[in-house]
Design an enzyme around this catalytic site. Structure first.
Site, PDB file in Angstrom:
ATOM      1  CB  CYS A 130     102.773 -40.447  52.965  1.00  0.00           C
ATOM      2  SG  CYS A 130     101.367 -39.647  53.778  1.00  0.00           S
ATOM      3  CB  CYS A 133     102.136 -40.972  56.493  1.00  0.00           C
ATOM      4  SG  CYS A 133     100.736 -41.003  55.368  1.00  0.00           S
ATOM      5  CG  ASP A 134     105.992 -42.059  56.941  1.00  0.00           C
ATOM      6  OD1 ASP A 134     105.258 -42.604  57.785  1.00  0.00           O
ATOM      7  OD2 ASP A 134     106.156 -42.499  55.786  1.00  0.00           O
TER       8      ASP A 134
END
Length: 302
Positions: A130, A133-134
């Site tokens: 992701c 996300c990261d």
């Protein structure tokens, strides 16, 4: 007899239980593995509104505790199917049956993996599925995105705003994603295409240090040094056992409208398992709330 039977103990499923319990309904969450879903393996979550930073495991534990403290029941069961019994729904598992007035399917997805030796070991230690996300954790560093579809192209564009260098690795000699997005990436000075290449191994013992690639045309192996590897080669919905009960799209996702209603009255779908454009922690939680409230409305009309 349960008011709402919830299949899947990820963010969507546990949020549905919270909303169901707060509405005075009797709910049960059926999960075949560990409660929490994919977010458990995320070391740090920084994109959930109102929570500046939290580990995925802590987030999931808090969510489960909240649902259970409100009265939600849980069971570790492998769901094998759903059938109708008059107005009731029967959730079938390998161990027993659970009669419910409504059902929320929140079975989630699994990411398609590269299949190399260190992939699981280094997930969360440089390997991510992701980018949104990261990605911010790799600010100023070099990373690789693996894949050739729109998700990989979008991930590469997103990461190019944070990272020093983005290698976009694809096994074919041209991308499957939109040509317009490819043109956008060609104009990014810090994006480099690595075509006709497959991942042979991940370099690093405790953290990702690089990727060993194989040139499909020459047969030669070569290495690129990166701190992060973002795998974007597709997702696999966990909906096979429901394929004869609710309608799925060609990719196996449950066809459901924005109110999470499926083709089967009294059955709803929430989270990554349903047809939708955006699959994030926030949208999973939103789906859980919407599905639970829709289930409550359905029960009121029975």
């Amino acid at each position: 007899m349960y008011d709402i039977g919830i299949i899947g103990g990820g963010t969507a499923g546990m949020t549905a239980a919270i909303y169901g319990q707060r509405a005075g309904k009797r709910t049960i969450i059926l999960e075949n593995m560990s409660f929490g879903g994919q977010i458990v393996s995320t070391h740090n979550v920084e994109n959930y509104p109102g929570i500046a930073s939290v580990s995925g495991s802590e987030f999931s534990t808090n969510l489960l505790d909240q649902a259970v403290n409100l009265g939600a029941e849980t069971a570790v069961e492998q769901v094998t199917g759903i059938r109708d019994d008059g107005e009731m729904k029967i959730i079938e598992t390998s161990g027993k049956e659970y009669p419910c007035k409504t059902v929320i399917i929140a079975s989630g997805v699994t990411h398609r993996h590269l299949g190399v030796e260190k992939e699981i070991k280094l997930t969360g230690s440089g390997i991510s599925y992701c980018a949104t996300c990261d990605g911010a954790f790799f600010r100023g560093r070099d990373v690789a995105v693996i894949g050739g579809g729109n998700t990989a192209l979008e991930d590469a564009e997103f990461l190019s705003n944070y990272c020093n260098k983005v290698y976009l690795v694809h096994r074919r000699d041209e991308f499957r994603g939109d040509a317009s997005m490819v043109e956008v990436l060609k104009k990014r000075d810090n994006v480099e295409f690595v075509l006709s290449a497959t991942v042979k191994d991940i370099i690093g013992e405790t953290m990702v240090e690089g990727v060993l690639l194989n040139n499909k045309k020459t047969g030669e192996d070569f290495q690129i040094n990166v701190a992060g590897v973002f795998v974007a080669i597709g997702q696999i919905p966990q909906n096979q056992v429901f394929s004869d009960y609710v309608k799925l799209d060609s990719a196996g996702f449950i066809l459901a409208s924005e109110d999470c209603m499926t083709s089967r009255p009294g059955v709803f779908a929430a989270g990554d398992c349903r047809t939708k454009e955006v699959r994030q922690l926030t949208t999973a939680a939103a789906d859980g709330a919407v599905a639970a409230l829709a289930a409550c409305k359905y029960i009121a009309g029975m």
